[in-house]
Design a protein around this motif. Structure first.
Motif, PDB file in Angstrom:
ATOM      1  N   UNK A 146       0.842  -1.205   0.000  1.00 12.97           N
ATOM      2  CA  UNK A 146       0.000   0.000   0.000  1.00 12.97           C
ATOM      3  C   UNK A 146       0.875   1.253   0.000  1.00 12.97           C
ATOM      4  N   UNK A 147       0.270   2.370  -0.373  1.00 13.17           N
ATOM      5  CA  UNK A 147       1.025   3.630  -0.457  1.00 13.17           C
ATOM      6  C   UNK A 147       1.650   3.985   0.889  1.00 13.17           C
ATOM      7  N   UNK A 148       0.877   3.774   1.984  1.00 10.90           N
ATOM      8  CA  UNK A 148       1.405   4.140   3.302  1.00 10.90           C
ATOM      9  C   UNK A 148       2.614   3.283   3.660  1.00 10.90           C
ATOM     10  N   UNK A 149       2.506   1.980   3.404  1.00  5.62           N
ATOM     11  CA  UNK A 149       3.620   1.083   3.736  1.00  5.62           C
ATOM     12  C   UNK A 149       4.846   1.426   2.888  1.00  5.62           C
ATOM     13  N   UNK A 150       4.620   1.723   1.608  1.00  7.75           N
ATOM     14  CA  UNK A 150       5.742   2.112   0.742  1.00  7.75           C
ATOM     15  C   UNK A 150       6.392   3.401   1.243  1.00  7.75           C
ATOM     16  N   UNK A 151       5.548   4.338   1.697  1.00  7.15           N
ATOM     17  CA  UNK A 151       6.086   5.615   2.194  1.00  7.15           C
ATOM     18  C   UNK A 151       6.948   5.384   3.434  1.00  7.15           C
TER      19      UNK A 151
END
Lengths: 406, 156
Positions: B136-141
């Motif tokens: 997910x975008x949050x985990x990637x961030x």
């Protein structure tokens, strides 16, 4: 259909939420690692120190100078930031939290995998690691995925020497060590009415052994009465959904005394399959089975008899120890030859006391039997308190309904 | 984001006691955890971890919440862990300290060249392609920041 998690986290299952944490706690082990992570955030003070607890339970009292030094670092931090601090010997963090610090429908996060235990009081309770906890200290909130739910519907009551731990182990067998991963387990049905809060804490405690995020009991009259003993009035109303996307029905009359074979908690077999196995040690205690109900059960079986193997009993908290002392339970245990340990985790994690030697076999009421966990080369079998009690008297694995003449 | 390493194949249900035993936890010295990593599983495994991608069976990281398990893997030079599923606390811990964890069913081959793209969901093992749900975008961030603490500091 609205599950417990959806009601408490106010979002549909499968979605992500950023949610305020009502109560957060660490112990001496994870507290140190949380403190190390916290310092990297370079904050002056935790955002909501009144919501935090630091409870020393893993190595109590400390076993080495290094352990003492590390504990002192965490102790000083707690005191300098006015964080509630429970000294060595007050009890296991999950039990101390259960003794009047957690309310139904609260979001409770502990830096220990067995924080799911507090689901027994109708809280959304789950475990995290040190960095997550440091972030909670700093921000007062956490991101969570609202878990999908498996309903475990219980009917009738235990027979034939079976008890809550046997149910808990049987659930791990049914689901396997990852059958509950990312999910919440909700225990409902008529069978729940017969389970007191100590029983529910035992059952919720093992939820994580299926990988589950939490194990839930809806707050009811039993919960209300239990909390009132700590001066808490709770009228929180939450209702189970009418149906579950996944459901297991268990007739408690079908549960029999069982044992989990090393090194897997889900390798669960009837006690009868192992009867007669010689034991080197029996351990009764932990966040699974160290409560007053457990010590009382133990005393009823040991009364007037003597154990034939080294038997370690560790009350889950000072309150449990006090009650066992004032009700005569402690006296029975001492006279029957049990060693009584300081309230805390005791030998469960194999670093402190009661460490197993090469080839030793321990029957334990704890929740994990992983390879070398209680000492290199030792084997851990997991059982209920009554099975452990009957086995301590015989010196070998014994069905709890066997009447030991000794 | 591109992850590269040589495959080390492990079985299912590797618990955090096996990754780093309880007897080594009480220290502030991360190198202790690295030097005793996987000691109860395979004494020689620790020496082969630098530059590796672990490809494990289901339920990797089950058991104790000890973050030292994830820290030890990263400290030993493991580039990522790929498994059909992770225990949830371990998953959070890994991401939080900047260790990429990929949920993917794939066939492991010891020593194979592994290339993984967490943003697109592509995995190559000796050229054989597998696909997974991208992180997910949050985990990637969080991963790109180097971990949760760095992410919080950058976003406060």
């Amino acid at each position: 259909m609205t599950t417990f998690s959806e009601q408490v986290l106010h979002a549909k299952e499968g979605t992500f939420v950023d949610i305020a944490v009502d109560k957060a706690y660490v112990h001496d082990g994870t507290g140190l690692q949380t403190l190390i992570a916290w310092r990297k955030l370079e904050r002056d003070a935790p955002l909501f120190p009144e919501r935090l607890s630091i409870i020393f339970d893993h190595i109590v009292p400390p076993n080495t100078g290094l352990t003492a030094d590390l504990q002192n670092e965490v102790r000083r931090f707690a005191k300098s930031h006015n964080i509630s601090f429970s000294e060595c010997g007050i009890g296991i963090c999950h039990q101390v939290m259960a003794e009047g610090r957690v309310l139904p429908a609260e979001v409770v996060i502990g830096a220990d995998s067995h924080s799911c235990t507090l689901g027994a009081l109708g809280a959304f309770a789950t475990g995290v690691g040190a960095t997550d906890m440091a972030a909670i200290w700093a921000t007062g909130s956490i991101w969570l995925k609202v878990p999908h739910t498996t309903g475990i519907v219980l009917s009738n009551s235990f027979t034939g020497g079976a008890e809550p731990k046997d149910l808990a182990l049987s659930c791990v067998e049914l689901l396997g060590m990852d059958g509950g991963t990312y999910r919440a387990l909700e225990f409902t049905g008529d069978g729940v009415e017969h389970l007191n809060i100590d029983d529910r804490l035992t059952i919720a405690n093992l939820a994580v052994e299926t990988g589950a995020k939490t194990g839930i009991f809806y707050p009811d009259s039993m919960t209300k009465k239990y909390l009132s003993e700590f001066g808490i009035i709770s009228d929180t109303k939450l209702s189970p959904p009418l149906s579950y996307e996944s459901k297991i029905e268990i007739n408690l009359e079908d549960i029999e005394p069982v044992i989990a074979y090393p090194p897997r908690v889900d390798d669960v077999r009837p006690v009868s399959s192992l009867e007669g196995l010689e034991l080197d040690q029996v351990f009764i205690g932990t966040c699974t089975n160290g409560r007053y109900s457990d010590l009382f059960r133990l005393s009823q079986i040991l009364k007037g008899k003597e154990v034939r193997v080294k038997t370690i009993v560790v009350p889950a908290s000072r309150k449990v120890l006090e009650k066992a002392s004032s009700n005569g339970v402690l006296d029975i245990l001492i006279k029957s030859g049990c060693m009584i340990g300081v309230p805390g985790c005791g030998p469960c994690l194999g670093v402190h006391m009661g460490v197993l030697g090469e080839g030793e076999i321990c029957l334990s009421t704890a929740n994990r039997n992983f390879k070398n966990r209680m000492g290199i080369g030792g084997d851990i079998y997991l059982s209920s308190v009554s099975t452990a009690a009957a086995s301590a008297l015989a010196g070998r694995i014994t069905h709890p309904e066997v009447n030991n003449e000794n | 984001m591109k992850i590269e390493g040589n495959a080390i194949c492990l079985g299912p249900d590797i618990d955090t006691d096996l990754i780093i035993a309880g007897r080594y936890l009480r220290t502030k010295d991360h190198t202790v955890w690295v030097s005793h990593i996987f000691e109860d599983l395979d004494l020689d495994l620790g020496k082969r971890l630098n530059g590796s991608v672990i490809i494990a069976g289901k339920n990797f990281g089950c058991g104790s919440s000890r973050e030292q398990a994830a820290v030890a893997l990263k400290g030993a030079g493991v580039k990522a862990v790929i498994a059909p599923g992770f225990a949830r606390i371990f998953f959070r811990n890994g991401i939080n300290i900047g260790l990429p964890l990929i949920e993917c069913e794939c066939k492991c081959k010891e020593g194979a060249d592994v290339i993984c793209y967490p943003e697109t969901g592509a995995l190559l093992i000796d050229g054989v392609e597998f696909h997974f749900e991208p992180l997910s975008d949050r985990i990637l961030a969080i991963l790109k920041s180097g971990g949760l603490l760095q992410y919080i500091k950058a976003n406060q």
